[in-house]
Design an enzyme around this catalytic site. Structure first.
Site, PDB file in Angstrom:
ATOM      1  N   ARG A  54     -54.675  -4.930  -1.437  1.00 36.88           N
ATOM      2  CA  ARG A  54     -55.191  -4.072  -0.370  1.00 36.88           C
ATOM      3  C   ARG A  54     -55.268  -4.844   0.949  1.00 36.88           C
ATOM      4  O   ARG A  54     -56.226  -4.724   1.715  1.00 36.88           O
ATOM      5  CB  ARG A  54     -56.565  -3.522  -0.739  1.00 36.88           C
ATOM      6  CG  ARG A  54     -56.536  -2.622  -1.968  1.00 36.88           C
ATOM      7  CD  ARG A  54     -57.881  -2.019  -2.253  1.00 36.88           C
ATOM      8  NE  ARG A  54     -57.870  -1.188  -3.451  1.00 36.88           N
ATOM      9  CZ  ARG A  54     -58.934  -0.557  -3.950  1.00 36.88           C
ATOM     10  NH1 ARG A  54     -60.106  -0.656  -3.333  1.00 36.88           N
ATOM     11  NH2 ARG A  54     -58.840   0.173  -5.047  1.00 36.88           N
ATOM     12  N   CYS A  55     -54.241  -5.601   1.208  1.00 33.23           N
ATOM     13  CA  CYS A  55     -54.199  -6.474   2.376  1.00 33.23           C
ATOM     14  C   CYS A  55     -53.101  -5.996   3.321  1.00 33.23           C
ATOM     15  O   CYS A  55     -52.129  -5.354   2.897  1.00 33.23           O
ATOM     16  CB  CYS A  55     -53.929  -7.913   1.919  1.00 33.23           C
ATOM     17  SG  CYS A  55     -53.712  -9.120   3.250  1.00 33.23           S
ATOM     18  N   GLY A  56     -53.233  -6.320   4.586  1.00 31.38           N
ATOM     19  CA  GLY A  56     -52.175  -5.983   5.530  1.00 31.38           C
ATOM     20  C   GLY A  56     -50.856  -6.672   5.196  1.00 31.38           C
ATOM     21  O   GLY A  56     -49.789  -6.217   5.622  1.00 31.38           O
ATOM     22  N   PHE A  57     -50.929  -7.756   4.419  1.00 31.71           N
ATOM     23  CA  PHE A  57     -49.725  -8.476   4.028  1.00 31.71           C
ATOM     24  C   PHE A  57     -49.175  -8.028   2.669  1.00 31.71           C
ATOM     25  O   PHE A  57     -48.156  -8.545   2.215  1.00 31.71           O
ATOM     26  CB  PHE A  57     -50.006  -9.987   3.978  1.00 31.71           C
ATOM     27  CG  PHE A  57     -50.338 -10.581   5.308  1.00 31.71           C
ATOM     28  CD1 PHE A  57     -49.372 -10.730   6.292  1.00 31.71           C
ATOM     29  CD2 PHE A  57     -51.642 -11.001   5.594  1.00 31.71           C
ATOM     30  CE1 PHE A  57     -49.680 -11.284   7.537  1.00 31.71           C
ATOM     31  CE2 PHE A  57     -51.961 -11.556   6.828  1.00 31.71           C
ATOM     32  CZ  PHE A  57     -50.976 -11.688   7.799  1.00 31.71           C
ATOM     33  N   THR A  58     -49.837  -7.063   2.038  1.00 28.50           N
ATOM     34  CA  THR A  58     -49.406  -6.605   0.707  1.00 28.50           C
ATOM     35  C   THR A  58     -47.943  -6.158   0.667  1.00 28.50           C
ATOM     36  O   THR A  58     -47.256  -6.408  -0.335  1.00 28.50           O
ATOM     37  CB  THR A  58     -50.333  -5.479   0.201  1.00 28.50           C
ATOM     38  OG1 THR A  58     -51.667  -6.005   0.061  1.00 28.50           O
ATOM     39  CG2 THR A  58     -49.868  -4.938  -1.147  1.00 28.50           C
TER      40      THR A  58
END
Length: 361
Positions: A54-58
């Site tokens: 659930r990360c912007g980098f996912t």
């Protein structure tokens, strides 16, 4: 006092691990809780990454899977360790995380049990990785890098002075022989990582990248067959109009080597390369030397090319027997020598300045 002792013991444990461990001594748990030795990956190029769902980098999962599909056949593995320490962005069980990743990104590379990568409960793997490669900073000229730097510096003005993992999708590149080569922050481009990977995955390129100048050698003779292979690689170097204007002398005689001991890094053998005295074919002879050094590297040998001993070898009375044995052709001169033997050291690579290269498009 008790807290100080606990902290001191933890620090001593970190120092002991970083000083003594190989990555292949470590064990991890897979996505079903089974213990896996990292020695199972010996001989493979590894990219080790802490991830979150659930990360912007996912979305990097998609790029990572593309890398895996492209290079897995060449001995490349991605080892994925979900971690919930950064904004609690990896919630759920490892089974739920794995289901999410396969459903959304169809990942095929191995995924391991959730771990901590910082703090009192950090996994020994990450203690080892951080000891090998500390934090190198974000590229603040990049918008995402500047955002990460600003965010983390607000929390801790000295955050960049610590080796801790800073966020999700930090990556470590590990060579086939277990050396931690490079650390990448989540804002680093996957294309840059791929370029570094290619230098490890491709056997020719990895051999080039692994070669170092060796100045300490084991007291062990080099097998004649290996010296022949090195010489064969040398004479297959390109030369102007295939003239092969060189003369090579490989010294195996230990009495002759003793006469020049101290001038040749105390190597068990010495390669002497001669070229026409007018200097017109020095480039050809240089290409030959590069071929021989790379061949030696591929055969498990170390080399060091030198011009410093030339004056001693060509003029000093102590080197007369050595010099006479070379039988240098008329009109040729001794251009350089290459010490060759089994290495007794593993020097680190020295920095290279990539700014020397410019691409004209």
């Amino acid at each position: 006092m008790k807290r100080f002792i606990v902290s001191l013991m933890a620090m001593m444990g970190v120092l002991t691990l970083s000083a003594q461990s190989s990555i292949y001594d470590l064990k991890v748990k897979d996505d079903v809780g089974q213990e896996v030795s990292l020695s199972d990956y010996k001989g493979k190029v590894l990219l080790i990454v802490n991830t979150a769902t659930r990360c912007g980098f996912t979305p990097q999962y998609k790029e990572l899977e593309a890398l895996y599909e492209k290079y897995s056949k060449d001995g490349f593995e991605i080892l994925d360790f979900p971690c919930n320490q950064f904004g609690e962005q990896a919630p759920g069980t490892i089974q739920e995380i794995h289901q999410f990743c396969t459903a959304n990104f169809d990942i095929q590379f191995p995924q391991f049990d959730k771990i901590d990568v910082n703090g009192a409960n950090e996994h020994p793997l990450y203690t080892f990785l951080k000891a090998q490669k500390s934090f190198g900073g974000f590229d603040t000229n990049d918008q995402r890098g500047k955002f990460m730097d600003d965010m983390l510096r607000k929390r801790d003005a000295d955050y960049d002075k610590k080796s801790d993992i800073k966020w999700n999708f930090t990556k470590f590149l590990v060579s086939r022989d277990g050396r931690v080569l490079k650390r990448y922050e989540p804002t680093d481009k996957l294309s840059d990582i791929e370029a570094d990977m290619q230098m490890e995955v491709n056997p020719v390129l990895s051999n080039i990248m692994a070669r170092r100048s060796i100045r300490k050698y084991l007291d062990k003779p080099v097998e004649h067959a290996k010296l022949e292979a090195v010489a064969l690689a040398g004479i297959n170097a390109p030369s102007a109009m295939n003239r092969q204007n060189w003369a090579v002398r490989i010294i195996e005689d230990q009495k002759l080597m003793a006469d020049v001991k101290g001038q040749t890094r105390n190597a068990p053998s010495l390669i002497c390369v001669c070229a026409p005295a007018d200097g017109r074919f020095d480039l050809d002879a240089g290409l030959m030397g590069q071929n021989m050094m790379l061949a030696a590297q591929a055969l498990g040998l170390g080399t060091c090319i030198q011009t410093g001993p030339i004056r001693f070898l060509t003029t000093d009375e102590k080197a007369k027997a050595f010099r006479d044995s070379l039988d240098i052709p008329e009109g040729y001169r001794l251009l350089y020598v290459i010490s060759i033997g089994y290495p007794d050291e593993q020097p680190d690579a020295k920095p290279r300045d990539a700014s020397k290269v410019k691409y004209i498009k």
